[in-house]
Design a protein around this motif. Sequence first.
Motif, PDB file in Angstrom:
ATOM      1  N   ILE A 256       0.834  -1.201   0.000  1.00 12.51           N
ATOM      2  CA  ILE A 256       0.000   0.000   0.000  1.00 12.51           C
ATOM      3  C   ILE A 256       0.867   1.247   0.000  1.00 12.51           C
ATOM      4  CG2 ILE A 256      -1.576   1.390   1.412  1.00 12.51           C
ATOM      5  CD1 ILE A 256      -2.946  -1.239   2.243  1.00 12.51           C
ATOM      6  N   LEU A 257       1.873   1.288   0.866  1.00 15.09           N
ATOM      7  CA  LEU A 257       2.750   2.463   0.928  1.00 15.09           C
ATOM      8  C   LEU A 257       3.528   2.652  -0.375  1.00 15.09           C
ATOM      9  CD1 LEU A 257       4.078   2.154   4.576  1.00 15.09           C
ATOM     10  CD2 LEU A 257       2.590   3.950   3.660  1.00 15.09           C
ATOM     11  N   LEU A 258       4.004   1.570  -0.954  1.00 15.48           N
ATOM     12  CA  LEU A 258       4.699   1.669  -2.234  1.00 15.48           C
ATOM     13  C   LEU A 258       3.775   2.281  -3.287  1.00 15.48           C
ATOM     14  CD1 LEU A 258       6.534  -1.775  -2.325  1.00 15.48           C
ATOM     15  CD2 LEU A 258       7.640   0.468  -2.315  1.00 15.48           C
ATOM     16  N   TYR A 259       2.531   1.821  -3.314  1.00 13.71           N
ATOM     17  CA  TYR A 259       1.560   2.333  -4.285  1.00 13.71           C
ATOM     18  C   TYR A 259       1.222   3.799  -4.017  1.00 13.71           C
ATOM     19  CZ  TYR A 259      -2.851   3.132  -6.658  1.00 13.71           C
ATOM     20  OH  TYR A 259      -3.853   3.680  -7.427  1.00 13.71           O
ATOM     21  N   LEU A 260       0.917   4.129  -2.770  1.00 15.32           N
ATOM     22  CA  LEU A 260       0.488   5.497  -2.444  1.00 15.32           C
ATOM     23  C   LEU A 260       1.607   6.526  -2.644  1.00 15.32           C
ATOM     24  CD1 LEU A 260      -1.726   4.919   0.718  1.00 15.32           C
ATOM     25  CD2 LEU A 260      -2.491   5.510  -1.595  1.00 15.32           C
ATOM     26  N   THR A 261       2.850   6.107  -2.540  1.00 17.32           N
ATOM     27  CA  THR A 261       3.964   7.049  -2.705  1.00 17.32           C
ATOM     28  C   THR A 261       4.612   6.933  -4.090  1.00 17.32           C
ATOM     29  OG1 THR A 261       5.564   5.498  -1.720  1.00 17.32           O
ATOM     30  CG2 THR A 261       4.473   7.049  -0.226  1.00 17.32           C
TER      31      THR A 261
ATOM     32  N   LYS B  56      12.509   2.317  -2.716  1.00 17.01           N
ATOM     33  CA  LYS B  56      12.522   1.033  -2.002  1.00 17.01           C
ATOM     34  C   LYS B  56      13.154   1.155  -0.619  1.00 17.01           C
ATOM     35  CE  LYS B  56      16.564  -0.974  -4.317  1.00 17.01           C
ATOM     36  NZ  LYS B  56      17.005  -2.076  -5.147  1.00 17.01           N
ATOM     37  N   GLY B  57      12.694   2.101   0.157  1.00 11.05           N
ATOM     38  CA  GLY B  57      13.211   2.315   1.501  1.00 11.05           C
ATOM     39  C   GLY B  57      12.479   1.498   2.549  1.00 11.05           C
ATOM     40  N   TYR B  58      12.165   0.272   2.223  1.00  7.86           N
ATOM     41  CA  TYR B  58      11.434  -0.611   3.137  1.00  7.86           C
ATOM     42  C   TYR B  58      12.272  -1.851   3.390  1.00  7.86           C
ATOM     43  CZ  TYR B  58       7.675   2.508   1.784  1.00  7.86           C
ATOM     44  OH  TYR B  58       6.921   3.630   1.549  1.00  7.86           O
TER      45      TYR B  58
ATOM     46  N   LYS C 242      -4.841  -1.715  -4.728  1.00  6.39           N
ATOM     47  CA  LYS C 242      -6.183  -1.115  -4.734  1.00  6.39           C
ATOM     48  C   LYS C 242      -7.172  -1.967  -3.926  1.00  6.39           C
ATOM     49  CE  LYS C 242      -5.641   1.534  -8.975  1.00  6.39           C
ATOM     50  NZ  LYS C 242      -6.073   1.741 -10.355  1.00  6.39           N
ATOM     51  N   GLU C 243      -7.049  -3.289  -4.038  1.00  3.41           N
ATOM     52  CA  GLU C 243      -7.881  -4.190  -3.219  1.00  3.41           C
ATOM     53  C   GLU C 243      -7.601  -3.973  -1.732  1.00  3.41           C
ATOM     54  OE1 GLU C 243      -7.308  -8.329  -4.172  1.00  3.41           O
ATOM     55  OE2 GLU C 243      -7.507  -7.944  -6.318  1.00  3.41           O
ATOM     56  N   LEU C 244      -6.311  -3.850  -1.399  1.00  2.00           N
ATOM     57  CA  LEU C 244      -5.925  -3.679   0.002  1.00  2.00           C
ATOM     58  C   LEU C 244      -6.389  -2.329   0.553  1.00  2.00           C
ATOM     59  CD1 LEU C 244      -2.361  -5.236  -0.178  1.00  2.00           C
ATOM     60  CD2 LEU C 244      -4.381  -6.217   0.938  1.00  2.00           C
ATOM     61  N   LEU C 245      -6.399  -1.300  -0.286  1.00  2.00           N
ATOM     62  CA  LEU C 245      -6.912   0.006   0.156  1.00  2.00           C
ATOM     63  C   LEU C 245      -8.362  -0.130   0.593  1.00  2.00           C
ATOM     64  CD1 LEU C 245      -5.381   2.373  -2.542  1.00  2.00           C
ATOM     65  CD2 LEU C 245      -4.797   2.303  -0.118  1.00  2.00           C
ATOM     66  N   LYS C 246      -9.142  -0.888  -0.164  1.00  2.00           N
ATOM     67  CA  LYS C 246     -10.545  -1.125   0.214  1.00  2.00           C
ATOM     68  C   LYS C 246     -10.616  -1.927   1.506  1.00  2.00           C
ATOM     69  CE  LYS C 246     -12.308  -0.941  -4.478  1.00  2.00           C
ATOM     70  NZ  LYS C 246     -12.855  -1.701  -5.603  1.00  2.00           N
ATOM     71  N   LYS C 247      -9.783  -2.957   1.610  1.00  2.00           N
ATOM     72  CA  LYS C 247      -9.777  -3.813   2.813  1.00  2.00           C
ATOM     73  C   LYS C 247      -9.506  -2.992   4.072  1.00  2.00           C
ATOM     74  CE  LYS C 247      -7.160  -7.562   4.979  1.00  2.00           C
ATOM     75  NZ  LYS C 247      -6.108  -8.573   4.813  1.00  2.00           N
ATOM     76  N   TYR C 248      -8.539  -2.068   3.981  1.00  2.00           N
ATOM     77  CA  TYR C 248      -8.162  -1.258   5.136  1.00  2.00           C
ATOM     78  C   TYR C 248      -8.911   0.075   5.197  1.00  2.00           C
ATOM     79  CZ  TYR C 248      -4.433  -4.557   6.148  1.00  2.00           C
ATOM     80  OH  TYR C 248      -3.717  -5.691   6.467  1.00  2.00           O
TER      81      TYR C 248
END
Length: 83
Positions: A15-20, A36-38, A72-78
């Motif tokens: 999610i963070l990778l996608y949002l940023t 890739k700072g994770y 996008k699925e995970l954004l809905k889940k959370y």
Amino acid sequence: MVNDLNEKIKELTLILLYLTSWEEKILDIKYHRSWKGYDFDILDELADDDLISKEHRSKSVAITDAGINKAKELLKKYKIEDN
């Protein structure tokens, strides 16, 4: 329980990778990239799942179409809005 926690970390990292991420275009192909700072073990797992594509010398990763769809699925889940 550790396995469940690891799965949540993977989900939230994606999610963070996608949002940023930002969009790049090469030869009329658009794709998303993110820094890739994770945790590298988590990034390796996401790459193994074909959700991201990473080059070892690059400071960023490409998010695959499957990764974008999963994020996008995970954004809905959370219950996180994607603006």
